[in-house]
Design an enzyme around this catalytic site. Structure first.
Site, PDB file in Angstrom:
ATOM      1  CG  ASP A  47      -1.967  -0.976   1.285  1.00 18.49           C
ATOM      2  OD1 ASP A  47      -2.029  -1.808   0.360  1.00 18.49           O
ATOM      3  OD2 ASP A  47      -2.765  -0.943   2.231  1.00 18.49           O
ATOM      4  CG  ASP A  48       0.362   3.741   2.399  1.00 14.66           C
ATOM      5  OD1 ASP A  48      -0.789   3.357   2.117  1.00 14.66           O
ATOM      6  OD2 ASP A  48       0.732   3.976   3.557  1.00 14.66           O
ATOM      7  CG  HIS A  98      -4.236   2.595  -0.313  1.00 14.30           C
ATOM      8  ND1 HIS A  98      -5.017   1.761   0.440  1.00 14.30           N
ATOM      9  CD2 HIS A  98      -3.319   3.112   0.549  1.00 14.30           C
ATOM     10  CE1 HIS A  98      -4.596   1.777   1.699  1.00 14.30           C
ATOM     11  NE2 HIS A  98      -3.580   2.606   1.797  1.00 14.30           N
ATOM     12  CG  HIS A 102      -3.284   7.079   2.778  1.00 13.76           C
ATOM     13  ND1 HIS A 102      -3.593   7.014   4.109  1.00 13.76           N
ATOM     14  CD2 HIS A 102      -2.826   5.853   2.444  1.00 13.76           C
ATOM     15  CE1 HIS A 102      -3.312   5.797   4.560  1.00 13.76           C
ATOM     16  NE2 HIS A 102      -2.849   5.070   3.567  1.00 13.76           N
ATOM     17  CE1 TYR A 139      -4.660   5.600   8.240  1.00  9.98           C
ATOM     18  CE2 TYR A 139      -6.582   6.481   7.111  1.00  9.98           C
ATOM     19  CZ  TYR A 139      -5.289   6.621   7.538  1.00  9.98           C
ATOM     20  OH  TYR A 139      -4.599   7.777   7.263  1.00  9.98           O
ATOM     21  CG  HIS A 189       2.528   0.152   4.347  1.00 19.83           C
ATOM     22  ND1 HIS A 189       2.408  -0.789   5.343  1.00 19.83           N
ATOM     23  CD2 HIS A 189       1.310   0.741   4.226  1.00 19.83           C
ATOM     24  CE1 HIS A 189       1.172  -0.753   5.820  1.00 19.83           C
ATOM     25  NE2 HIS A 189       0.485   0.166   5.162  1.00 19.83           N
TER      26      HIS A 189
HETATM   27 ZN    ZN Z   1      -2.395   3.113   3.480  1.00 20.08          ZN
END
Ligand code: ZN
Length: 241
Positions: A47-48, A98, A102, A139, A189
């Site tokens: 993610d991210d 995602h 964020h 989250y 991540h």
């Molecule tokens: Zn995230």
């Protein structure tokens, strides 16, 4: 051929030989029946990102091992990193959404949801063409309304090493390798050098234990699970026998 590539190739062969969820036996009249069980499967997800300083070396390491992963991208990080995103797709990784900034999806209006999810989907479609860009909510939080708007499955996770909490690579690797079981979806991540290095050590350790890596989409297909829009998925184990 390197040992890393050999491990990945053996994985692919094992998957080809095993029908999803069913042991395969030799034909009658042939040699003694051999049972080939499907190897344990796991999906590594990130993610991210993308972030060039960490996602780039991660893609290099995954390519060396011929291991696919799934990347849930933050839309605002795509401009300037288009080549990385094209490379992910070209190298067989799955790409998902995602949100754009964020943000937590709970409580968003339809307009705000579209700015976060629709805008990111439009960016990906412009770069890569039409595709299934599945959603991972930041989250892991989403409400009923947003579930109805997302238009695809919602991918959560079953193994969380909290790789953002510190840069202790040994801890992150153990938190995954000690817990990973068949069908797990592993959350990481690709923003941190420690995560990138830990991820590649995890790949080597789990390949050595006989696991095969697949994208989330491949994991569901291997298990005969049809993705349903608006439904949450945390883990895709073999069906109970
Ligand atoms: Zn995230």
């Amino acid at each position: 051929m390197s040992r890393k590539k050999l491990a990945a190739l053996l994985c692919v062969l094992a998957l080809v030989m095993a029908l999803p969820g069913q042991p395969q036996t030799a034909p009658a009249g042939g040699p003694a029946a051999v049972t080939v069980d499907s190897p344990p499967l796991v999906a590594l997800t990130f993610d991210d990102g993308p972030r060039s300083s960490t996602t780039g070396p991660l893609l290099d390491g995954l390519a060396l091992r011929e291991v696919p992963a799934t990347f849930f991208l933050v839309g605002s990080r795509i401009p300037g990193n288009e080549d990385l995103v094209r490379r992910m797709a070209a190298e067989g990784h799955q790409i998902g959404i995602h949100t754009y900034d964020h943000v937590e999806l709970k409580g968003l209006s339809r307009g705000a949801f579209d700015l976060q999810v629709g805008r990111t989907r439009a960016l990906l479609t412009g770069l890569l063409g039409e595709g299934n860009y599945w959603l991972r909510p930041p989250y892991g939080l989403i409400d009923r309304q947003a579930e109805g708007w997302c238009g695809g499955p919602i991918i959560l996770w079953s193994v969380d090493p909290e790789d953002w909490k510190d840069d202790n690579i040994d801890r992150i690797v153990s938190a995954i390798v000690d817990r990973a079981r068949d069908g797990d979806i592993i959350l990481m991540h690709d923003l941190f050098p420690s995560s990138e290095q830990a991820a590649l050590r995890v790949v080597d350790a789990l390949l050595a234990k006989g696991f095969c890596f697949v994208t989330v989409e491949q994991l569901m297909a291997e298990r005969g699970v049809a993705p349903e829009a608006g439904r949450e998925y945390r883990k895709i184990p073999l069906p109970e026998k």
